[in-house]
Design an enzyme around this catalytic site. Structure first.
Site, PDB file in Angstrom:
ATOM      1  N   GLU A 290       1.045  -1.099  -0.020  1.00 35.69           N
ATOM      2  CA  GLU A 290       0.243   0.233  -0.138  1.00 35.69           C
ATOM      3  C   GLU A 290       0.703   1.554  -0.440  1.00 35.69           C
ATOM      4  OE1 GLU A 290      -2.304  -1.062  -1.296  1.00 35.69           O
ATOM      5  OE2 GLU A 290      -4.039  -0.517   0.048  1.00 35.69           O
TER       6      GLU A 290
ATOM      7  N   THR B 199      -6.876   6.582  -4.597  1.00 34.00           N
ATOM      8  CA  THR B 199      -6.856   6.630  -2.907  1.00 34.00           C
ATOM      9  C   THR B 199      -5.949   8.050  -2.198  1.00 34.00           C
ATOM     10  OG1 THR B 199      -6.786   4.317  -3.718  1.00 34.00           O
ATOM     11  CG2 THR B 199      -6.561   5.557  -0.910  1.00 34.00           C
TER      12      THR B 199
HETATM   13  N1  LIG Z   1      -1.212  -5.639  -8.171  1.00 32.05           N
HETATM   14  C1  LIG Z   1      -1.806  -4.130  -8.267  1.00 32.05           C
HETATM   15  N2  LIG Z   1      -3.250  -3.944  -8.513  1.00 32.05           N
HETATM   16  C2  LIG Z   1      -3.377  -2.642  -8.628  1.00 32.05           C
HETATM   17  N3  LIG Z   1      -3.395  -1.774  -9.186  1.00 32.05           N
HETATM   18  C3  LIG Z   1      -1.784  -1.570  -8.927  1.00 32.05           C
HETATM   19  C4  LIG Z   1      -0.747  -2.651  -8.563  1.00 32.05           C
HETATM   20  N4  LIG Z   1       0.138  -2.500  -8.659  1.00 32.05           N
HETATM   21  C5  LIG Z   1      -0.136  -1.087  -8.704  1.00 32.05           C
HETATM   22  N5  LIG Z   1      -1.320  -0.701  -8.498  1.00 32.05           N
HETATM   23  C6  LIG Z   1      -1.504   0.667  -8.400  1.00 32.05           C
HETATM   24  O1  LIG Z   1      -2.206   1.020  -6.825  1.00 32.05           O
HETATM   25  C7  LIG Z   1      -3.170   2.052  -7.725  1.00 32.05           C
HETATM   26  C8  LIG Z   1      -4.179   1.573  -7.094  1.00 32.05           C
HETATM   27  O2  LIG Z   1      -4.209   1.718  -6.698  1.00 32.05           O
HETATM   28  P1  LIG Z   1      -5.335   2.399  -5.506  1.00 32.05           P
HETATM   29  O3  LIG Z   1      -5.442   3.887  -6.239  1.00 32.05           O
HETATM   30  O4  LIG Z   1      -5.273   2.373  -4.407  1.00 32.05           O
HETATM   31  O5  LIG Z   1      -7.092   2.424  -5.895  1.00 32.05           O
HETATM   32  P2  LIG Z   1      -8.241   0.887  -4.749  1.00 32.05           P
HETATM   33  O6  LIG Z   1      -8.894   1.462  -3.755  1.00 32.05           O
HETATM   34  O7  LIG Z   1      -8.589   0.187  -6.670  1.00 32.05           O
HETATM   35  O8  LIG Z   1      -6.314  -0.298  -4.785  1.00 32.05           O
HETATM   36  C9  LIG Z   1      -2.639   2.458  -9.008  1.00 32.05           C
HETATM   37  O9  LIG Z   1      -2.070   3.391  -9.760  1.00 32.05           O
HETATM   38  C10 LIG Z   1      -2.430   1.282  -9.895  1.00 32.05           C
HETATM   39  O10 LIG Z   1      -1.225   1.551 -10.841  1.00 32.05           O
HETATM   40  N1  LIG Z   2      -8.757   4.116   4.457  1.00 31.54           N
HETATM   41  C1  LIG Z   2      -7.885   4.393   3.295  1.00 31.54           C
HETATM   42  C2  LIG Z   2      -8.816   3.394   1.965  1.00 31.54           C
HETATM   43  C3  LIG Z   2      -8.312   3.552   0.414  1.00 31.54           C
HETATM   44  O1  LIG Z   2      -9.123   2.177   0.325  1.00 31.54           O
HETATM   45  P1  LIG Z   2      -9.095   1.840  -1.568  1.00 31.54           P
HETATM   46  O2  LIG Z   2      -9.962   0.411  -1.944  1.00 31.54           O
HETATM   47  O3  LIG Z   2      -9.797   3.081  -2.374  1.00 31.54           O
HETATM   48  O4  LIG Z   2      -7.779   1.851  -1.764  1.00 31.54           O
HETATM   49  C4  LIG Z   2      -8.974   5.591   2.593  1.00 31.54           C
HETATM   50  O5  LIG Z   2      -9.749   6.014   2.617  1.00 31.54           O
HETATM   51  O6  LIG Z   2      -8.273   6.255   1.750  1.00 31.54           O
END
Ligand SMILES: Nc1ncnc2c1ncn2[C@@H]1O[C@H](COP(=O)(O)OP(=O)(O)O)[C@@H](O)[C@H]1O
Ligand SMILES: N[C@@H](CCOP(=O)(O)O)C(=O)O
Length: 309
Positions: A138, A189
Site C-alpha cells: 500500500e 486513493t
Molecule cells: N497489483 C496491483 N493491482 C492494482 N493496482 C496496482 C497494483 N500495483 C500497483 N497498482 C497501482 O495502484 C493504484 C491503484 O490503487 P488505489 O488507488 O489504492 O486503488 P484501489 O482502491 O483500487 O486499491 C494504481 O495506480 C495502480 O497502478
Molecule cells: N483507508 C483508506 C482506504 C483506501 O481503500 P481503497 O480501496 O480505496 O484503496 C482510505 O480511505 O484512504
C-alpha cells in the site's frame, strides 16, 4: 483443491484474493470488511531467479509490472529478502478488481501474493505477519502503508487495525449481504487522501469515536440496523469525498429507507450498502440505472488457496 503430492517439489500456488471495503464510514483507516466478490486470481511460480510480473484482466494495461511499482512485487521482494529465498518467482495476476475503485484492488494483489509465497515456500508466518508484509504494498499504491484493506483480505470478515507500529489487528467474523455499486470513474486513493484534513476538530473526533464504538457493539449484538445507522454518520471523511462521486448524495437520499446503511467504500468511487432484505432488488436496479456495475455479494472469508502444483 488439486491434491497432487508436492512435498519439496511444489512449483506453483494459485490463490483467489478478494475485494475489501475499508472505512465503513466512521472507521477511517481502521475498519475493513472482506467481500466474496469481485476478486483477483494470483499465481506464484518458482523460476531460476528474479521477480517477474505479468498482469491481465481489468484495466491491466494501467498496472505496472516492474516489481518496485507493483504492490505484489513490493511484498514479494520484502518476503524473499527476510526469508532468505534464493530462487526466483513469476507472479501472474488476473485482475478481477478494477484499480482505483475503492475496493482494495491494489491490496488484493498484496495480500494474495503474501499468502501464495508463504504456501509455496512453506514459511508459516502468522496472519498478523502476513498483513504486515501485505501492507508494504500500500506504500506504493496509496502513499501510506495503511492496513485496513489487507487485514480483512487476509483474516476475512470484519477487521480493525487498532495499532500501527507495532501492527495490531482485531478480527470479528460476520455474515452480511452487501450491495456494491461501481460508478464508471477511477479515483486514486493517493489523491482522495490528499483532500482530507491533517487535523480535525474535537467535536468531529467525539462523533466518529462514538459511532465507531456503536458499530462494533452492534456487531456483537447482531444488530444490523444499528450498525448501518452509525455507518452513515461519519462527519470527517465521507462528507469531504462525497463530491467526488456523481449523484452520490442524491441516490443516498433516495434509498435511505430501503437500506440499513450506505457509505463510500474505501476512497471511492465504489459505494457499499447494506440493503433491507425486501428492497434488495429495487436498490440494486436503482444503483445499476445510475452507476452501471453492481455486485450483490456477501462478507467473505479472505484469501483462499485454489491450487498447488
Ligand atoms: N497489483 C496491483 N493491482 C492494482 N493496482 C496496482 C497494483 N500495483 C500497483 N497498482 C497501482 O495502484 C493504484 C491503484 O490503487 P488505489 O488507488 O489504492 O486503488 P484501489 O482502491 O483500487 O486499491 C494504481 O495506480 C495502480 O497502478
Ligand atoms: N483507508 C483508506 C482506504 C483506501 O481503500 P481503497 O480501496 O480505496 O484503496 C482510505 O480511505 O484512504
Amino acid at each position: 483443491m488439486n491434491k497432487k503430492l508436492y512435498g519439496d517439489k511444489m512449483r506453483k500456488v494459485t490463490v483467489r484474493s478478494p475485494a475489501t471495503s475499508a472505512n465503513l464510514g466512521p472507521g477511517f483507516d481502521v475498519f475493513g470488511l472482506c467481500l466474496e466478490e469481485p476478486y483477483d486470481i494470483i499465481s506464484v511460480e518458482k523460476i531460476e531467479d528474479g521477480i517477474k510480473i505479468e498482469v491481465d484482466g481489468e484495466k491491466s494495461g494501467e498496472i505496472p509490472t516492474e516489481p518496485d511499482k507493483n504492490t505484489a512485487g513490493v511484498v514479494a521482494k520484502a518476503m524473499m529478502k527476510d526469508f532468505n529465498i534464493k530462487e526466483g518467482i513469476k507472479i501472474h495476476i488476473t485482475k478481477g478488481i478494477k484499480p482505483g475503485s475503492g475496493l482494495g484492488s491494489s491490496s488484493a494483489s498484496s495480500a494474495g501474493v503474501a499468502v501464495a509465497i508463504s504456501e509455496l515456500f512453506n514459511l508459516k508466518p502468522s496472519k498478523l505477519k502476513l498483513v504486515e508484509y501485505a501492507a508494504l504494498g500500500e506504500g506504493v499504491a496509496a502513499g501510506s502503508p495503511h492496513a485496513d484493506n489487507v487485514a480483512p483480505a487476509i483474516f476475512g470478515g470484519f477487521t480493525m487495525v487498532t495499532n500501527y507500529n507495532p501492527l495490531e489487528i482485531l478480527h470479528v467474523p460476520v455474515e452480511m449481504e452487501v450491495l456494491i455499486a461501481l460508478p464508471d470513474i477511477q479515483i486514486s486513493t493517493k489523491e482522495a487522501r490528499e483532500i482530507l484534513p491533517k487535523k480535525i476538530e474535537m467535536g468531529e473526533m467525539i462523533n466518529n469515536v462514538g459511532k465507531a464504538c456503536g458499530m462494533v457493539y452492534s456487531l456483537f449484538k447482531n444488530d444490523i440496523e444499528l450498525f448501518g445507522k452509525y455507518m452513515m454518520m461519519d462527519k470527517v471523511v465521507e462528507p469531504r469525498r462525497a463530491k467526488l462521486i456523481p449523484k452520490y448524495e442524491e441516490v443516498k437520499e433516495k434509498v435511505k429507507d430501503k437500506v440499513y446503511g450506505i457509505t463510500i467504500s474505501g476512497a471511492g468511487p465504489a459505494i457499499i450498502a447494506i440493503p433491507k432484505k425486501e428492497y434488495i432488488l429495487e436498490v440494486k436496479e436503482l444503483f445499476e440505472d445510475v452507476w452501471g456495475r453492481v455486485y450483490l455479494t456477501k462478507v467473505g472469508g479472505g484469501v483462499s488457496v485454489l491450487e498447488k502444483l
